[in-house]
Design a protein around this motif. Structure first.
Motif, short mmCIF file in Angstrom:
data_model
loop_
_atom_site.label_atom_id
_atom_site.label_comp_id
_atom_site.label_asym_id
_atom_site.label_seq_id
_atom_site.Cartn_x
_atom_site.Cartn_y
_atom_site.Cartn_z
N ARG A 103 0.80 -1.22 0.00
CA ARG A 103 0.00 0.00 0.00
C ARG A 103 0.84 1.28 0.00
O ARG A 103 0.36 2.35 0.40
CB ARG A 103 -0.97 -0.01 1.18
N TYR A 104 2.09 1.20 -0.46
CA TYR A 104 2.85 2.44 -0.62
C TYR A 104 2.16 3.32 -1.66
O TYR A 104 1.71 2.87 -2.70
CB TYR A 104 4.28 2.13 -1.05
N ASN A 105 2.10 4.62 -1.35
CA ASN A 105 1.47 5.63 -2.21
C ASN A 105 -0.04 5.43 -2.31
O ASN A 105 -0.68 6.01 -3.20
CB ASN A 105 2.09 5.63 -3.61
N GLU A 106 -0.62 4.66 -1.43
CA GLU A 106 -2.07 4.45 -1.41
C GLU A 106 -2.54 4.52 0.04
O GLU A 106 -2.08 5.34 0.80
CB GLU A 106 -2.42 3.10 -2.07
N GLY A 107 -3.47 3.66 0.40
CA GLY A 107 -3.86 3.58 1.80
C GLY A 107 -4.82 4.65 2.25
O GLY A 107 -5.81 4.94 1.58
N VAL A 108 -4.51 5.28 3.38
CA VAL A 108 -5.45 6.15 4.09
C VAL A 108 -4.98 7.60 4.00
O VAL A 108 -3.94 7.94 4.54
CB VAL A 108 -5.53 5.75 5.58
N TYR A 109 -5.77 8.45 3.33
CA TYR A 109 -5.40 9.85 3.29
C TYR A 109 -6.64 10.74 3.11
O TYR A 109 -7.70 10.28 2.69
CB TYR A 109 -4.38 10.14 2.19
N ALA A 110 -6.45 12.01 3.48
CA ALA A 110 -7.50 13.04 3.40
C ALA A 110 -8.77 12.66 4.17
O ALA A 110 -9.86 12.65 3.62
CB ALA A 110 -7.83 13.35 1.95
N PRO A 111 -8.65 12.37 5.48
CA PRO A 111 -9.85 12.10 6.28
C PRO A 111 -10.56 13.39 6.67
O PRO A 111 -9.96 14.47 6.66
CB PRO A 111 -9.28 11.40 7.51
N SER A 112 -11.82 13.28 7.04
CA SER A 112 -12.56 14.39 7.64
C SER A 112 -12.97 13.98 9.05
O SER A 112 -13.47 12.87 9.27
CB SER A 112 -13.80 14.74 6.82
N LEU A 113 -12.75 14.89 9.99
CA LEU A 113 -13.10 14.68 11.39
C LEU A 113 -14.23 15.63 11.75
O LEU A 113 -14.17 16.82 11.46
CB LEU A 113 -11.88 14.96 12.27
N ARG A 114 -15.27 15.10 12.39
CA ARG A 114 -16.38 15.93 12.83
C ARG A 114 -16.85 15.48 14.21
O ARG A 114 -16.64 14.33 14.61
CB ARG A 114 -17.55 15.86 11.84
N PHE A 115 -17.55 16.39 14.92
CA PHE A 115 -18.21 16.07 16.18
C PHE A 115 -19.69 16.36 15.99
O PHE A 115 -20.08 17.49 15.68
CB PHE A 115 -17.65 16.90 17.33
N HIS A 116 -20.52 15.32 16.13
CA HIS A 116 -21.95 15.45 15.86
C HIS A 116 -22.72 14.48 16.74
O HIS A 116 -22.30 13.34 16.94
CB HIS A 116 -22.23 15.14 14.37
N ALA A 117 -23.83 14.94 17.29
CA ALA A 117 -24.72 14.12 18.12
C ALA A 117 -23.95 13.44 19.26
O ALA A 117 -24.21 12.30 19.61
CB ALA A 117 -25.42 13.06 17.25
N GLY A 118 -23.02 14.18 19.84
CA GLY A 118 -22.28 13.68 20.99
C GLY A 118 -21.18 12.68 20.68
O GLY A 118 -20.61 12.09 21.60
N LYS A 119 -20.86 12.51 19.40
CA LYS A 119 -19.82 11.55 19.00
C LYS A 119 -18.82 12.19 18.05
O LYS A 119 -19.11 13.17 17.38
CB LYS A 119 -20.46 10.33 18.32
N PHE A 120 -17.64 11.57 18.01
CA PHE A 120 -16.63 11.94 17.04
C PHE A 120 -16.80 11.03 15.81
O PHE A 120 -17.05 9.83 15.95
CB PHE A 120 -15.23 11.78 17.63
N TRP A 121 -16.66 11.64 14.63
CA TRP A 121 -16.86 10.91 13.39
C TRP A 121 -15.64 11.10 12.49
O TRP A 121 -15.09 12.20 12.39
CB TRP A 121 -18.08 11.45 12.64
N ILE A 122 -15.24 10.03 11.85
CA ILE A 122 -14.20 10.06 10.81
C ILE A 122 -14.79 9.49 9.53
O ILE A 122 -15.42 8.43 9.55
CB ILE A 122 -12.96 9.24 11.22
N PHE A 123 -14.59 10.21 8.43
CA PHE A 123 -14.93 9.70 7.11
C PHE A 123 -13.68 9.71 6.25
O PHE A 123 -12.93 10.69 6.24
CB PHE A 123 -16.02 10.56 6.46
N VAL A 124 -13.46 8.60 5.54
CA VAL A 124 -12.26 8.49 4.72
C VAL A 124 -12.52 7.53 3.57
O VAL A 124 -13.32 6.58 3.72
CB VAL A 124 -11.04 8.04 5.56
#
Length: 569
Positions: A103-124
Motif C-alpha cells: 500500500r505504498y502511495n495508497e492507503g489512508v489519506y485526506a480524512p474528515s473529522l467531525r463532532f456530531h450528536a455527541g460523538k466523534f466521526w471520521i470519514f475516509v
C-alpha cells in the motif's frame, strides 16, 4: 470581537516583516508567538475541529498503521498525538498485511473529522477499498468502524474515490462530499443517512466504473465540474453553505483553493429557487489564494476552518514545500468580510498573505510536540508511534521485558533479497525538520543470531532510505553497516560480548543527515555518508527501528529507550 481580531492581524503583519519563508524554527517559540508550520512534520491533509475548549485534528497516514492519526490541542499551536482510528487495516484490505506490504502511495489519506450528536466521526476513502466511516465517544478510541453502503445495502468497495466530508444540516438531513480522481476528476455531493452508514443516491455498480461523469441518483450530484477537484470540506455560517475544494492541477480553474457559496446546499437556480439533488443550481465562487510561478500555493491548502469560543476563526492546512518534513500543517487567521472567509494576514481585495510568525491565538504555558522520546515503561505503546503497514502482533512486546520494546526478527517479503521497504514491523515516528533533529536509540543486541540485522532507519513512503544497522554474519560476528538506497559501507566489527549498542541519527534544516554509533553512550563514531532526507510518494521522512532475518526467523532486539531531541526555537 472585531477589534481583537484586527489587533491580532496587525501584530501578525509586523511580525511577518522580514520573515518571508520557512526556517528551522517552528511551532511555539516560548515567548507568546508561534512560527509556521505549527508542526514541521508530515501531518498532511489536516482537518481540525473544536469541541468546547478542546481542539482535535485528523491527519493522513497512507500505508501506516494505525490508519488516520488524531491529535489534540488547547491552543491550536501545541499538539499531542493521542491515537489512531483504524487499528487493524487487514479488515480493510489484506494488502496492508505485514507479509505483503502493498500500500505504498495508497492507503489512508485526506480524512474528515467531525463532532456530531455527541460523538466523534471520521470519514475516509481508501483509494482502492471504498468509502469508510468510524465513530467514537472518545477521540482516543476505541473507534467503531463501518464500510459505507449504497442505497441497496451493497458495500461501496469502489476504487478511485477520495477526500470525503460529511455534513449534517439543521433539518436532520445529512450529506457527503467526495471526489473521483482520474480522467473525469470532479467533485460530487451525496445524500447520506444520518447515521453515516448509507449513501442514499449511490449505486455500487454505477460508482465502480472508472473515469465517467457519474449520474444522479446512482452517483450523487456533480457539484464541482472542475478538473482535479479534491480536498472537500463543507461548513455553514450565517445562513450560507460553504463547499471548499482545492484544484491540484491547472486543467480546471487553475491550481488553488476555492470556496463555493450559496444559501442552499445544492446551489441557487437563476430564478432564486434552491438547487436540488440531480438538478443543482450555481454557487458564488471565490479563490482564497493567489497562485505564484512555482508549483506551490501562495497559502497553505487542503485543510479546514476552525473557530474559537470567542468567535475568532482560523485555517489549518498543509504547505506543499516538499522538504523532508513533507506536507506540514500551518495556522493562519481568518477574517470574515461580507460573509466570505479571507485567509491570512493583511486582507485586501478578498485575499490574505502568508503569515510565518504571529502571536498565539490562545495564550498557554505548556509546550508540547506530537513526536518525542520514549522509555517504554508504561506497558502500552505511546500513541505517537506508527508501524510501516500492519504489524505482526505476535512479533513485538512491551511486557516480555518490562521497560523495553522487544522486536522479533521476521523475514522480509522479497524472497531473501535485502529491501528495506519489505521489512515487516518497522516502528517509527515522523521526522520533525528543525535547526537540529537528533534521535538516539539504546538497544540490547545480545540476543541477535546469525543472519539477523537490526538498526535505525530514515525513510519515506517507499522510494528512498538510509540505514545504520548491525548485522550478524555466518561466523556470528557482529558488524556495523551503513546503507543508503542500496549503497553499503561496512564499518567495524563489535566486541563479541558487547550487550548494548547506541545508534544516533542527526539532521539539520538543510536535510543533510548523518549516523553515529557508540558502545558506551558517550563516545560516538561516525559511519557512512551524508544522506539527503527527502519526501517520497507524498510522505515526508520518518525515523524508526527495525530488525529482520532472511536466513531464519530467529533472534530479537530489546530497545531500552528512544531519545528524540529537536531545536526549533
Amino acid at each position: 470581537m472585531r477589534g481583537i481580531l484586527l489587533f491580532y492581524l496587525l501584530e501578525c503583519f509586523y511580525l511577518n516583516l522580514g520573515l518571508a519563508q520557512q526556517t528551522g524554527k517552528w511551532g511555539d517559540q516560548g515567548n507568546g508567538t508561534f512560527r509556521n508550520p505549527i508542526i514541521a512534520a508530515d501531518y498532511s491533509d489536516p482537518d481540525p475541529i473544536r469541541v468546547g475548549d478542546d481542539y482535535y485534528m485528523a491527519a493522513s497516514t497512507f500505508e501506516d498503521s494505525p490508519g488516520v492519526h488524531i491529535l489534540h490541542s488547547k491552543d491550536l499551536v501545541n499538539w499531542t498525538q493521542i491515537g489512531g482510528v483504524f487499528q487493524d487495516l487487514i479488515k480493510v484490505d489484506s494488502a496492508f498485511f505485514w507479509n505483503r506490504m502493498k500500500r505504498y502511495n495508497e492507503g489512508v489519506y485526506a480524512p474528515s473529522l467531525r463532532f456530531h450528536a455527541g460523538k466523534f466521526w471520521i470519514f475516509v476513502n481508501f483509494y482502492t477499498d471504498g468509502f469508510w466511516m468510524a465513530t467514537a465517544d472518545n477521540p482516543k478510541g476505541p473507534w467503531e468502524i463501518h464500510i459505507i453502503k449504497d442505497k441497496y445495502g451493497k458495500e461501496l468497495r469502489t476504487s478511485g474515490w477520495t477526500d470525503p466530508c460529511p455534513f449534517w444540516d439543521e433539518d436532520g438531513k445529512a450529506y457527503l462530499a467526495s471526489s473521483h480522481p482520474g480522467a473525469k476528476w470532479y467533485g460530487y455531493l451525496f445524500e447520506m443517512s444520518p447515521d453515516g452508514r448509507y449513501l442514499l443516491d449511490a449505486d455500487f455498480e454505477h460508482m465502480k466504473i472508472r473515469n465517467i461523469v457519474y449520474q444522479y441518483p446512482n452517483g450523487g450530484t456533480l457539484i464541482s465540474p472542475y478538473h482535479s477537484s479534491e480536498g472537500n470540506k463543507i461548513y455553514k455560517r450565517n445562513g450560507y453553505y460553504y463547499l471548499i475544494h482545492i484544484e491540484f492541477l491547472e486543467t480546471g480553474q487553475g491550481q488553488g483553493t476555492y470556496i463555493c457559496r450559496s444559501k442552499h446546499i445544492y446551489g441557487t437556480k437563476s430564478d432564486g429557487s434552491p438547487g436540488k439533488p440531480g438538478d443543482p443550481g450555481r454557487y458564488e465562487i471565490r479563490r482564497i489564494d493567489q497562485h505564484n510561478s512555482e508549483y506551490i500555493q501562495s497559502l497553505p491548502g487542503q485543510g479546514g476552518l476552525v473557530d474559537t469560543p470567542n468567535g475568532d476563526w482560523f485555517w489549518i492546512a498543509q504547505f506543499n514545500k516538499y522538504g523532508s518534513d513533507g506536507r506540514t500543517p500551518c495556522l493562519l487567521p481568518v477574517t470574515w468580510i461580507e460573509d466570505w472567509p479571507v485567509i491570512g494576514g493583511e486582507p485586501k481585495d478578498g485575499f490574505g498573505k502568508m503569515v510565518w510568525e504571529c502571536s498565539k491565538p490562545i495564550p498557554s504555558q505548556q509546550i508540547s510536540l506530537p513526536q518525542g522520546s520514549d522509555e517504554f515503561n508504561t506497558g502500552n505503546l505511546n500513541a505517537r508511534w506508527a508501524w510501516n503497514h500492519q504489524p505482526h502482533e505476535n512479533k513485538w512486546s512491551l511486557s516480555e521485558r518490562p521497560g523495553y520494546l522487544r522486536l522479533y526478527a521476521l523475514k522480509n517479503n522479497t524472497n531473501g533479497k535485502d529491501c528495506f521497504f519489505s521489512i515487516p514491523n518497522v516502528i517509527h515516528q515522523r521526522h520533525m525538520r528543525s535547526d537540529s533533529s537528533i534521535v538516539t536509540v539504546k538497544m540490547d543486541i545480545s540476543r541477535m543470531v546469525i543472519g539477523q540485522k537490526a538498526g535505525l532507519a530514515n525513510f519515506n513512503g517507499g522510494i528512498s532510505y538510509s540505514l545504520l544497522e548491525i548485522e550478524v554474519d555466518e561466523q556470528g560476528r557482529r558488524r556495523m553497516v551503513y546503507s543508503g538506497n542500496g549503497k553499503k559501507i561496512s564499518g567495524n566489527y563489535l566486541p563479541g560480548k558487547q550487550q548494548y549498542l547506541y545508534m544516533r541519527s542527526s539532521a539539520g534544516f538543510d536535510d543533510i543527515q548523518t549516523y553515529k554509533y557508540s558502545l558506551d553512550g558517550k563516545n560516538f563514531i561516525s559511519i557512512g555518508e551524508c544522506y539527503l532526507l527527502r519526501m517520497g510518494n507524498y510522505r515526508g521522512n520518518m525515523i524508526g527501528v527495525f530488525t529482520y532475518n532472511n536466513i531464519e526467523e530467529k533472534g530479537y532486539i530489546d530497545i531500552d529507550w528512544f531519545n528524540y531531541q529537536v531545536k526549533n526555537k
